[in-house]
Design an enzyme around this catalytic site. Structure first.
Site, short mmCIF file in Angstrom:
data_model
loop_
_atom_site.label_atom_id
_atom_site.label_comp_id
_atom_site.label_asym_id
_atom_site.label_seq_id
_atom_site.Cartn_x
_atom_site.Cartn_y
_atom_site.Cartn_z
N GLY A 1 21.92 14.60 -2.15
CA GLY A 1 22.72 15.67 -1.76
C GLY A 1 22.35 17.03 -2.15
N HIS A 2 23.09 18.04 -1.68
CA HIS A 2 22.83 19.45 -2.02
C HIS A 2 23.04 19.61 -3.59
CE1 HIS A 2 27.10 20.80 -2.11
NE2 HIS A 2 27.36 19.73 -1.30
N SER A 3 22.34 20.65 -4.29
CA SER A 3 22.34 20.93 -5.35
C SER A 3 22.03 20.02 -6.61
CB SER A 3 23.76 21.85 -5.87
OG SER A 3 23.82 22.66 -4.76
N SER B 1 25.72 17.81 -6.15
CA SER B 1 25.71 18.38 -7.57
C SER B 1 25.76 17.43 -8.58
CB SER B 1 26.93 19.16 -7.90
OG SER B 1 26.84 20.38 -7.10
#
Length: 344
Positions: free
Chosen positions: A238-240, A258
């Site tokens: 996923g993002h970050s 995250s």
């Protein structure tokens, strides 16, 4: 190649006097034929040593081999065998070319005369491609991407805008690197409003990414995969998210946004990590496990929700005995009730 030469090249010690055996390849115990070298790493496969047709075998220093066969002793027999495989089955020699059907934007900077770009691949604006890079057919490289020296991108891959790829990175078929992260905010009318995904993905040197894997870019900042980490097929990052160095993410692992994964971590098949968690260095999360809390360094974790592997093993052992335990509890209750009603 002479067996003695192979032993020297793979860091093994030749046991016996068959130094001049000609070795032509490497294969597993069951598949090996005369002229092949094989290996024994797991003691459970020791009986197969008696039936292999290989001419030589890598074995650990303490492994017991009870048949006449040339033995190459090594501290790590699997590692030595892997080095033999790399000798007998090297990567194809690089050949620079740009296929006439490839579309390369005039602003792209390609290492002159030392890149390979296959048919129907598209290279966007302001892309930088280093020396020795191979881009196979039907690859799409979006704008402002950087690809380091000697990297290989297989057919069907999409590398989205602003992604940075290091040196000697391998990305297998149909992976998507740097697509939008899954980010939405609910507005006053309870509708989902897309959050702009303005960040990027950074892939450090010597990373390998399996087929069909997706790595989302950050909404701001970056998602990063650390040097030497290996990602299997069908993994979702996923993002970050960040992944440290030399970690292994096996098939169908999922990281929510995250998540921060340490170095030398092993996430086994279908393991899941909830968002905003920190997984310490050298953690092992066993297959099909999922965690919703941080995990300190060095832990081996199992289950859903995941907890210490030793406790999980004891718990699963107890679970298998629940039927017997229930029957014994009922017998004890019956015995106690009988004692209470006995007039004596």
């Amino acid at each position: 190649m002479k067996l003695s030469e192979l032993a020297a090249l793979t860091g093994a010690r030749l046991e016996g006097t068959d130094n001049d055996i000609e070795i032509t390849g490497a294969a597993g115990l069951d598949e090996a034929r005369e002229g092949h070298v094989t290996f024994l790493a797991n003691p459970r496969y020791t009986p197969r040593v008696n039936t292999t047709r290989a001419s030589a075998i890598y074995a650990g220093e303490e492994a017991q081999i009870d048949r006449q066969i040339a033995i190459l002793r090594a501290k790590d027999s699997y590692l030595a065998y892997t080095r033999a495989l790399r000798i007998f089955y090297p990567e194809p020699e690089f050949q620079a070319f740009i296929h006439p059907t490839a579309v390369v934007d005039p602003t792209a900077k390609l290492a002159s005369d030392s890149v390979a770009i296959g048919a129907h691949s598209v290279i966007g604006r302001n892309v930088s491609v280093g020396a020795g890079v191979t881009i196979h057919p039907n690859v799409t490289i979006y704008d402002d991407v950087t690809i380091g020296n000697d990297s290989v991108i297989h057919s069907g891959v999409a590398v989205r805008e602003r992604t940075v790829i290091g040196e000697r990175v391998i990305i297998h078929n149909n992976s998507v690197i740097g697509c939008d992260g899954f980010g939405y905010a609910k507005d006053e009318e309870r509708r989902w409003l897309k959050i702009p995904q303005a960040g990027r993905v950074v892939i450090d040197d010597d990373v390998e990414i399996g087929a069909g894997t997706t790595i989302d870019r950050a909404s701001v900042g970056e998602s990063r995969i650390g040097r030497g980490s290996k990602i299997d097929n069908l993994v979702q990052i996923g993002h970050s998210c960040t992944v440290g160095e030399d970690s292994l993410l096996c098939a169908q692992v999922g990281l929510a946004g995250s998540s921060h994964i340490g170095s030398r971590v092993i996430l086994a098949g279908q393991a899941g990590v909830a968002g905003h968690l920190k997984i310490g260095d050298d953690v092992v999360l066993t297959a099909k496990s999922a965690t919703s809390h941080d995990i300190p360094a060095g832990k081996v974790i199992s289950g859903i929700p995941a907890f210490d592997n030793r406790d999980w093993l004891r718990s699963t052992a107890a679970f298998r005995r629940l039927g017997d335990i229930q029957r014994k509890v009922r017998e004890l209750e019956k015995h106690l009730n009988t004692d209470k009603t006995d007039p004596k």
